[in-house]
Structure formats: C-alpha cells, structure tokens
Scaffold this active site. Structure first.
Site, short mmCIF file in Angstrom:
data_model
loop_
_atom_site.label_atom_id
_atom_site.label_comp_id
_atom_site.label_asym_id
_atom_site.label_seq_id
_atom_site.Cartn_x
_atom_site.Cartn_y
_atom_site.Cartn_z
N GLU A 56 0.83 -1.20 0.00
CA GLU A 56 0.00 0.00 0.00
C GLU A 56 0.87 1.26 0.00
O GLU A 56 1.98 1.25 0.53
CB GLU A 56 -0.89 0.03 1.25
CG GLU A 56 -1.64 -1.26 1.53
CD GLU A 56 -2.33 -1.27 2.89
OE1 GLU A 56 -2.50 -0.19 3.49
OE2 GLU A 56 -2.70 -2.36 3.35
N GLU A 67 -9.57 5.67 3.73
CA GLU A 67 -9.93 4.88 4.90
C GLU A 67 -9.76 5.73 6.15
O GLU A 67 -8.79 6.49 6.27
CB GLU A 67 -9.04 3.63 4.99
CG GLU A 67 -9.31 2.75 6.19
CD GLU A 67 -8.40 1.54 6.22
OE1 GLU A 67 -8.85 0.44 5.88
OE2 GLU A 67 -7.21 1.70 6.59
#
Length: 447
Positions: free
Chosen positions: A246, A358
């Site tokens: 990520e 997120e």
C-alpha cells in the site's frame, strides 16, 4: 511498662511501614529503569546511524543512512539480498475508447516527487517534501525519518509500534464484512472492524501493477488514536488473512506526532496481525531513492475551490526480479517490497486492487457519537473537482504490460451518511474520475 510496650509497638509499625514504602520505591524505580532501557533498546533498533543529519523546518530529523545499512536488511528473508537500483519494466499506455479527457501526464521536473499537474486555474503546480529545503542526502544513502522517544511513548506498545491494528480472525455480524459486487460477482473485502472505507475496487487474477493520480489534502483527525488515508492497495489472499502492499498519503497523529499530511508505505502478509508496518519502522521495504523520505510531510495541499495538487502513486511488480516497486510522480522510483516477504504475491500477481480512502477509529459503524475524523478533503464525493478528494487516471497493469482502465470496477462505502464515493464521468465519452471522502460526524446524517 505499658507505655514502653506502646512505644515499642509504634516503632515496629513505623519500621514496617517504612520498609514497605522503601520496597515500593525500589520496585517503582526498578520498573522505571527497565522501561527506560526498553525504550533505548527500541530506539537503537529503529534508528540506524546516519552519515549526515538534516533537521527539517517542521522539527523532524532526517538521517542519511548508508543504503546497505537500512532497516530492510534486518529481515531474515533479506540477509543476502542484492539491491535492485531501478525497476527493469516499461509499460505501454492504452487509453480507453473513447476518452477525450484522458491525456498523458506531463513529464516531471528533475526533482524527487515533484510532478507538475494542471489544476482548474490552468497553472502548473508541484508536490514536494519540506525537508528538502534544509539539505539533501549524499549518493549511496537514503533519508530516514528519525524515531524519537516521544514517538514511542505515544505507541500502545513497543511491539506494535508502526503497525496497523490487526483485523480479527473472525467477525460476528454482516456489518463487519466488507463486500462489493463487481460484474455481478460478490467480492469479499474482509473484516472492516474499526475502519470506514470509501473505495473503488477491481478484481481479477493478473494484476502486476496499478496506479492513480491522487490529490493532496489535509483532513481533520479528531483523536490522536485515529488516522485517515488516501491511498492505493494491491492485495492477494483470503479476506481475513490477505497480503497487501500500500501507499498514499495520511494524517496520523499517534504515529507522527502532528496533523501534517505525510507520505507513507505499508505492507502485511497476514492482514495486519503480526507482520508489516508503516514506512521503515520495521524491516521489509527496500528504499533506493536518496531524495524522498517516507513518513515526511507532503506539500502544498489542495484547497476548496482553489489549486488542486496531486501526484501519481504507482505500484508495479518487476517480473524479472519479483520486486514490487513503488514509484511516485512520473516514474520516480522510491523503492520496493522484495518477493521474499510474501507467499501469494511472491510468484503470483495481486488479485484485488483498491483506490480511495480509509478512516481508522473505534468510533465508526454503529458507535455513537461517530468520529469527526474526515476522509479525503472532508467533503462528500458529490462535491467533485475543487471540493472532493479524487483519483484520476485509474490504471491497472496485467501481463499484457499495458497501463489501462480496469475492465470492471465497483464502488464500496461502509457508511454512506458519513463518507461517500462516486465514480463519475461527464458522459460516456469521458473516462470516470473516482471521488471519495466526507466529514465523518455530520449533524443528523452521521450522528
């Protein structure tokens, strides 16, 4: 006689109290010394000796560390690892048809992640890291943000410093499970405990790369124990035990000690349970770039109805070496995750790609009051250009070695009243832009 006995008893009691008090003091001092020793040992493990030190104007210290002495090589799987200085791949660009709005990104100026982009005001903008104003690292070294005592004291534990909270092995309610339908097929995103996401998702069996242009914002984080991200994920493996690489930007006061928007990388091979970390706070990610410091602030940031600043986040597998490379801007290589870290993604590709944001907080989902930690710009996706956070030029790479828009995508949102997502195109002639974000707690909509 009775008076002497009373005085003797009082003396004995005082002696006992003093003895106990002294024992408590010794015990407290011992624990304090042990704790201080543990902190010092952890700091020695985290911080490698630099050949040069640079103090950034924001107070962070960057150590220029010999590239062969970086934290990556503390990992057992990398003891004899040979550094790959540059990726060996090149991808052809394949635009969707028709797509008048899709044009190649402009070439970068000769600087680490400074990627010129055109904003709504037709002015050329750049993204940079502020520490670069204070100096540069010499050849043969990499810049590493120094971890200090105060950083460790904010952590819940030394063992999990720099790690995301683990996803549980099991989850009890449907609300805990993230699912999205793509081309009429249900895709399990795994447990979403203490997480609220707004993402664009594609799934398949041959993703060896993905990228997107993400604009940079500085959203509010309500509590030091919370964080917010805008990022890209490449994953493989089951929903509750996946592997992931990520990268993106985030605001994470607990990890970094302030509310600045910072560049980050992350990896895990067991859905955040016991492996992986942010940046270089554990061994794993091999950095090769001497001008980009992970965990350091990015700037400038976008503003409502004003200039929009963006950069390209790109993660691709080098099929010749198996390394998963991170590149920023226009092909500026930062470093890579070696294949020895992984199982599913060692020989094979990623099977799931996500773009978006997120929010991590214990006050999401059905908890009230909901967190006021924002995602993206803090505005809902419906704000579109100039107001909402976006991912433009959404691309995947498969074994055709072409950059292209995914054949099938789906949008997923945990809490539509708190954060939203919209894959929006002006018409069928235009490629969609993925917008996402929201304020979190918002009047009666997200109480």
């Amino acid at each position: 006689m009775e008076q002497r006995s009373g005085m003797l008893l009082l003396a004995i009691m005082c002696l006992i109290v003093f003895s106990r008090s002294e024992t408590v003091d010794v015990d407290v001092n011992f624990k304090a010394k042990k704790y201080s020793l543990e902190i010092n040992n952890k700091l020695k493990l985290l911080n490698k000796r630099g050949v040069k030190n640079i103090k950034s104007e924001n107070g962070d210290i960057v150590d220029c560390v010999d590239i062969y002495k970086q934290p990556a090589f503390d990992h057992p799987a990398l003891q004899n690892h040979k550094i790959q200085t540059q990726p060996s791949f090149q991808f052809a660009s394949q635009a969707p048809s028709p797509s008048p709005s899709h044009s190649p990104s402009p070439s970068p100026i000769p600087s680490p992640i400074r990627s010129p982009v055109q904003n709504d005001h037709n002015s050329s903008q750049i993204i940079s890291q502020y520490w670069q104003r204070s100096g540069s690292c010499p050849d043969g070294t990499i810049p590493i943000r120094r971890i200090r005592r105060r950083d460790l004291l904010r952590a819940a534990s030394f063992e999990r410093f720099g790690m995301k909270n683990a996803a549980p092995n099991s989850y009890s309610t449907n609300d805990d499970i993230g699912t999205v339908y793509i081309n009429k097929t249900r895709v399990d995103l795994g447990p979403q405990i203490n997480r609220s996401a707004a993402i664009l998702v594609t799934t398949g069996y041959s993703y060896i790369g993905a990228q997107g242009d993400i604009n940079i914002w500085n959203p509010k984080v309500e509590s030091p124990d919370e964080y917010t991200t805008a990022q890209i994920w490449l994953r493989n493996g089951p929903g509750n035990d996946f592997e992931s690489v990520e990268s993106g930007w985030m605001v994470n006061p607990k990890l970094y000690g302030d509310s600045a928007t910072r560049l980050f990388v992350y990896w895990t091979v067991d859905s955040y349970k016991s492996t992986g970390c942010f940046d270089l706070t554990c061994s794993g990610f091999v950095q090769t770039n001497k001008d980009i410091a992970l965990g350091m602030p990015l700037g400038p940031v976008s503003s409502e109805a004003g200039p929009q600043y963006q950069t390209t986040f790109s993660i691709n597998k080098d099929v010749n070496t198996g390394n998963w490379w991170l590149r920023l801007g226009q092909n500026v290589a930062v470093g890579y995750w070696p294949p020895g870290l992984f199982s599913y993604m060692k020989q094979g590709p990623a099977t799931l790609v996500e773009w978006g944001g997120e929010v991590y907080s214990s006050k999401v989902k059905n908890n009230r009051p909901h967190t006021a930690t924002a995602m993206g710009s803090g505005n809902f996706a419906s704000g579109l250009d100039g107001y909402a956070c976006y991912v433009k030029q959404v691309r995947i790479v498969d074994y055709s070695m072409q950059l292209k828009y995914p054949e099938w995508v789906g949008s997923f949102v945990d809490e539509g009243n708190c954060y939203s997502a919209q894959n929006y195109a002006q018409s069928l002639a235009y490629e969609p832009t993925f917008y996402f974000g929201g304020p979190g707690r918002y009047y009666n909509y997200c109480p």
